[in-house]
Design an enzyme around this catalytic site. Structure first.
Site, PDB file in Angstrom:
ATOM      1  N   LYS A  59       0.839  -1.216   0.000  1.00  0.00           N
ATOM      2  CA  LYS A  59       0.000   0.000   0.000  1.00  0.00           C
ATOM      3  C   LYS A  59       0.871   1.262   0.000  1.00  0.00           C
ATOM      4  O   LYS A  59       0.667   2.168  -0.796  1.00  0.00           O
ATOM      5  CB  LYS A  59      -0.929   0.016   1.235  1.00  0.00           C
ATOM      6  CG  LYS A  59      -1.835  -1.197   1.355  1.00  0.00           C
ATOM      7  CD  LYS A  59      -2.742  -1.120   2.568  1.00  0.00           C
ATOM      8  CE  LYS A  59      -2.022  -1.135   3.904  1.00  0.00           C
ATOM      9  NZ  LYS A  59      -1.292  -2.391   4.213  1.00  0.00           N
ATOM     10  N   ARG A  70      -9.709   0.574   8.967  1.00  0.00           N
ATOM     11  CA  ARG A  70      -9.264  -0.792   9.258  1.00  0.00           C
ATOM     12  C   ARG A  70     -10.290  -1.566  10.069  1.00  0.00           C
ATOM     13  O   ARG A  70     -10.044  -2.718  10.407  1.00  0.00           O
ATOM     14  CB  ARG A  70      -7.988  -0.725  10.089  1.00  0.00           C
ATOM     15  CG  ARG A  70      -6.725  -0.682   9.286  1.00  0.00           C
ATOM     16  CD  ARG A  70      -5.628  -0.400  10.284  1.00  0.00           C
ATOM     17  NE  ARG A  70      -4.489  -1.207  10.058  1.00  0.00           N
ATOM     18  CZ  ARG A  70      -3.409  -0.774   9.423  1.00  0.00           C
ATOM     19  NH1 ARG A  70      -3.354   0.441   8.947  1.00  0.00           N
ATOM     20  NH2 ARG A  70      -2.378  -1.556   9.277  1.00  0.00           N
ATOM     21  N   ARG A  93      11.817  -5.683   4.939  1.00  0.00           N
ATOM     22  CA  ARG A  93      11.588  -4.249   4.678  1.00  0.00           C
ATOM     23  C   ARG A  93      12.552  -3.369   5.483  1.00  0.00           C
ATOM     24  O   ARG A  93      12.835  -3.633   6.643  1.00  0.00           O
ATOM     25  CB  ARG A  93      10.152  -3.875   5.033  1.00  0.00           C
ATOM     26  CG  ARG A  93       9.925  -2.352   4.950  1.00  0.00           C
ATOM     27  CD  ARG A  93       8.499  -1.954   4.968  1.00  0.00           C
ATOM     28  NE  ARG A  93       7.802  -2.396   6.147  1.00  0.00           N
ATOM     29  CZ  ARG A  93       6.490  -2.276   6.325  1.00  0.00           C
ATOM     30  NH1 ARG A  93       5.760  -1.742   5.377  1.00  0.00           N
ATOM     31  NH2 ARG A  93       5.909  -2.710   7.422  1.00  0.00           N
ATOM     32  N   ARG A  95      11.416  -1.359  11.060  1.00  0.00           N
ATOM     33  CA  ARG A  95      10.330  -0.999  11.983  1.00  0.00           C
ATOM     34  C   ARG A  95      10.219  -2.027  13.108  1.00  0.00           C
ATOM     35  O   ARG A  95      10.418  -3.218  12.880  1.00  0.00           O
ATOM     36  CB  ARG A  95       9.002  -0.928  11.206  1.00  0.00           C
ATOM     37  CG  ARG A  95       8.781   0.405  10.539  1.00  0.00           C
ATOM     38  CD  ARG A  95       7.626   0.445   9.586  1.00  0.00           C
ATOM     39  NE  ARG A  95       6.388  -0.203  10.011  1.00  0.00           N
ATOM     40  CZ  ARG A  95       5.269  -0.208   9.292  1.00  0.00           C
ATOM     41  NH1 ARG A  95       5.232   0.435   8.126  1.00  0.00           N
ATOM     42  NH2 ARG A  95       4.195  -0.823   9.727  1.00  0.00           N
ATOM     43  N   ARG A 143       0.010  -8.946  13.433  1.00  0.00           N
ATOM     44  CA  ARG A 143      -0.621  -7.976  12.510  1.00  0.00           C
ATOM     45  C   ARG A 143      -1.472  -8.697  11.464  1.00  0.00           C
ATOM     46  O   ARG A 143      -2.540  -8.216  11.083  1.00  0.00           O
ATOM     47  CB  ARG A 143       0.456  -7.135  11.822  1.00  0.00           C
ATOM     48  CG  ARG A 143       1.045  -6.096  12.764  1.00  0.00           C
ATOM     49  CD  ARG A 143       2.381  -5.603  12.278  1.00  0.00           C
ATOM     50  NE  ARG A 143       2.311  -4.884  11.034  1.00  0.00           N
ATOM     51  CZ  ARG A 143       3.359  -4.730  10.214  1.00  0.00           C
ATOM     52  NH1 ARG A 143       4.527  -5.271  10.522  1.00  0.00           N
ATOM     53  NH2 ARG A 143       3.233  -4.031   9.116  1.00  0.00           N
TER      54      ARG A 143
HETATM   55  P1  AP5 Z   1       4.850  -1.593   1.824  1.00  0.00           P
HETATM   56  O1  AP5 Z   1       4.507  -0.779   0.643  1.00  0.00           O
HETATM   57  O2  AP5 Z   1       5.621  -0.962   2.928  1.00  0.00           O
HETATM   58  O3  AP5 Z   1       3.564  -2.374   2.375  1.00  0.00           O
HETATM   59  P2  AP5 Z   1       2.290  -1.831   3.165  1.00  0.00           P
HETATM   60  O4  AP5 Z   1       1.112  -2.510   2.589  1.00  0.00           O
HETATM   61  O5  AP5 Z   1       2.285  -0.333   3.193  1.00  0.00           O
HETATM   62  O6  AP5 Z   1       2.600  -2.461   4.572  1.00  0.00           O
HETATM   63  P3  AP5 Z   1       2.561  -1.841   6.044  1.00  0.00           P
HETATM   64  O7  AP5 Z   1       3.270  -2.840   6.913  1.00  0.00           O
HETATM   65  O8  AP5 Z   1       3.098  -0.442   6.091  1.00  0.00           O
HETATM   66  O9  AP5 Z   1       1.075  -1.863   6.316  1.00  0.00           O
HETATM   67  P4  AP5 Z   1       0.406  -1.914   7.643  1.00  0.00           P
HETATM   68  O10 AP5 Z   1      -0.981  -1.708   7.204  1.00  0.00           O
HETATM   69  O11 AP5 Z   1       0.656  -3.074   8.507  1.00  0.00           O
HETATM   70  O12 AP5 Z   1       1.143  -0.761   8.476  1.00  0.00           O
HETATM   71  P5  AP5 Z   1       0.730   0.703   8.861  1.00  0.00           P
HETATM   72  O13 AP5 Z   1       1.937   1.523   8.821  1.00  0.00           O
HETATM   73  O14 AP5 Z   1      -0.472   1.158   8.110  1.00  0.00           O
HETATM   74  O15 AP5 Z   1       5.680  -2.871   1.282  1.00  0.00           O
HETATM   75  C1  AP5 Z   1       6.183  -3.856   2.168  1.00  0.00           C
HETATM   76  C2  AP5 Z   1       7.542  -4.361   1.644  1.00  0.00           C
HETATM   77  O16 AP5 Z   1       7.354  -5.044   0.413  1.00  0.00           O
HETATM   78  C3  AP5 Z   1       8.576  -3.260   1.371  1.00  0.00           C
HETATM   79  O17 AP5 Z   1       9.828  -3.730   1.735  1.00  0.00           O
HETATM   80  C4  AP5 Z   1       8.479  -3.044  -0.151  1.00  0.00           C
HETATM   81  O18 AP5 Z   1       9.709  -2.585  -0.689  1.00  0.00           O
HETATM   82  C5  AP5 Z   1       8.135  -4.447  -0.628  1.00  0.00           C
HETATM   83  N1  AP5 Z   1       7.285  -4.466  -1.819  1.00  0.00           N
HETATM   84  C6  AP5 Z   1       6.216  -3.656  -2.102  1.00  0.00           C
HETATM   85  N2  AP5 Z   1       5.663  -4.003  -3.279  1.00  0.00           N
HETATM   86  C7  AP5 Z   1       6.381  -5.066  -3.747  1.00  0.00           C
HETATM   87  C8  AP5 Z   1       6.309  -5.876  -4.922  1.00  0.00           C
HETATM   88  N3  AP5 Z   1       5.358  -5.665  -5.861  1.00  0.00           N
HETATM   89  N4  AP5 Z   1       7.210  -6.874  -5.056  1.00  0.00           N
HETATM   90  C9  AP5 Z   1       8.165  -7.097  -4.114  1.00  0.00           C
HETATM   91  N5  AP5 Z   1       8.302  -6.362  -2.996  1.00  0.00           N
HETATM   92  C10 AP5 Z   1       7.416  -5.355  -2.801  1.00  0.00           C
HETATM   93  O19 AP5 Z   1       0.248   0.490  10.385  1.00  0.00           O
HETATM   94  C11 AP5 Z   1       1.162   0.175  11.410  1.00  0.00           C
HETATM   95  C12 AP5 Z   1       0.421   0.097  12.734  1.00  0.00           C
HETATM   96  O20 AP5 Z   1      -0.182   1.367  13.047  1.00  0.00           O
HETATM   97  C13 AP5 Z   1      -0.751  -0.901  12.787  1.00  0.00           C
HETATM   98  O21 AP5 Z   1      -0.330  -2.214  13.078  1.00  0.00           O
HETATM   99  C14 AP5 Z   1      -1.622  -0.286  13.903  1.00  0.00           C
HETATM  100  O22 AP5 Z   1      -1.090  -0.569  15.175  1.00  0.00           O
HETATM  101  C15 AP5 Z   1      -1.457   1.205  13.655  1.00  0.00           C
HETATM  102  N6  AP5 Z   1      -2.499   1.717  12.735  1.00  0.00           N
HETATM  103  C16 AP5 Z   1      -2.312   2.256  11.499  1.00  0.00           C
HETATM  104  N7  AP5 Z   1      -3.479   2.613  10.946  1.00  0.00           N
HETATM  105  C17 AP5 Z   1      -4.444   2.293  11.850  1.00  0.00           C
HETATM  106  C18 AP5 Z   1      -5.857   2.393  11.848  1.00  0.00           C
HETATM  107  N8  AP5 Z   1      -6.510   2.895  10.779  1.00  0.00           N
HETATM  108  N9  AP5 Z   1      -6.526   1.959  12.937  1.00  0.00           N
HETATM  109  C19 AP5 Z   1      -5.896   1.469  14.023  1.00  0.00           C
HETATM  110  N10 AP5 Z   1      -4.542   1.325  14.081  1.00  0.00           N
HETATM  111  C20 AP5 Z   1      -3.825   1.738  13.006  1.00  0.00           C
END
Ligand code: AP5
Length: 213
Positions: free
Chosen positions: A13, A88, A127, A160, A171
């Protein structure tokens, strides 16, 4: 255009949102980035969020809903926005619908990125993220030109806290229990665009553009 990127942790994402903001000329609103910034600054919100994030649990709905409502009112969101990681839960999705209706706006597309669990674990465990601009890299799939250094701004790359094995597993469980129901929620509203998240970053990007154009 008001766009929502939905998908499990590691689906790509953040990677796609950063590219899409240029193509679609709308800002990325990442609740994960906003919460990590609050943790870094040690604000009251950051202190509350930290314990949830480290465990791989969701931060309480009320906290993130308030954050998003404020952010969507900013001037740069006038012609649209791209939500990454919000909503979410069904409660967050309901709150989003209500807040947008109040602002006289609506969601145009919900892009659901589909990636299998083995690939998600491989992506998250390798990552590395830039401390300054938040760009994600992968030590094997998308390495930076110089190890440990961001190609864009020379920032330091770090792992991270929630990309450690136990937190990754939690997660993924949290996603299945609390976020997966949103697939049906948005499908019933005719907004869901399913996109295969496997393949190169360029291939996935092309599929998303096709789905929303
Ligand atoms: P990346 O693009 O970083 O993936 P992502 O989907 O953004 O993954 P996240 O881990 O950031 O999502 P998340 O939803 O768990 O975390 P968030 O920060 O929102 O890609 C991942 C890896 O793959 C990278 O190394 C990239 O280079 C690689 N990659 C990408 N595309 C690729 C491809 N096509 N081929 C190969 N490799 C590829 O949330 C973190 C925490 O915050 C949550 O756990 C929660 O505690 C809190 N939080 C955030 N939002 C909320 C909410 N709305 N409500 C409650 N708690 C929340």
């Amino acid at each position: 255009m008001n766009l929502l990127l939905l998908g499990p942790p590691g689906a790509g994402k953040g990677t796609q949102a950063k590219r899409l903001t240029e193509e679609l000329a709308v800002p990325q609103i990442s609740t994960g980035d906003m919460l990590r910034e609050a943790v870094k600054k040690g604000t009251a919100l950051g202190k509350e969020a930290k314990s949830y994030m480290e465990k791989g649990a969701l931060v309480p709905d009320g906290v993130v809903i308030g954050l998003v409502e404020e952010r969507t009112k900013a001037p740069d969101c006038k012609s649209g926005f791209m939500l990454d990681g919000f909503p979410r839960t069904v409660a967050q999705a309901d709150a989003l619908g209500t807040m947008l209706a109040r602002q006289g706006r609506k969601i145009d597309h919900v892009v659901a990125m589909e990636v299998n669990a083995d690939e998600l674990v491989a992506r998250l465990s390798g990552r590395r993220t830039c401390r300054t601009c938040g760009t994600p890299y992968h030590i094997e799939f998308t390495p930076p030109k110089k190890p440990g250094i961001c190609d864009k701004d020379g920032g330091e790359l770090y792992q991270r806290d929630d990309d450690k094995e136990a937190a990754i597993r939690q997660r993924l469980t949290t996603y299945d229990a609390q976020t997966l129901p949103l697939i049906t929620y948005y499908a019933q509203r005719g907004l869901l665009r399913r996109v295969n998240g496997l393949g190169s970053i360029d291939e996935v990007y092309g599929r998303i553009i096709k789905a929303v154009r």
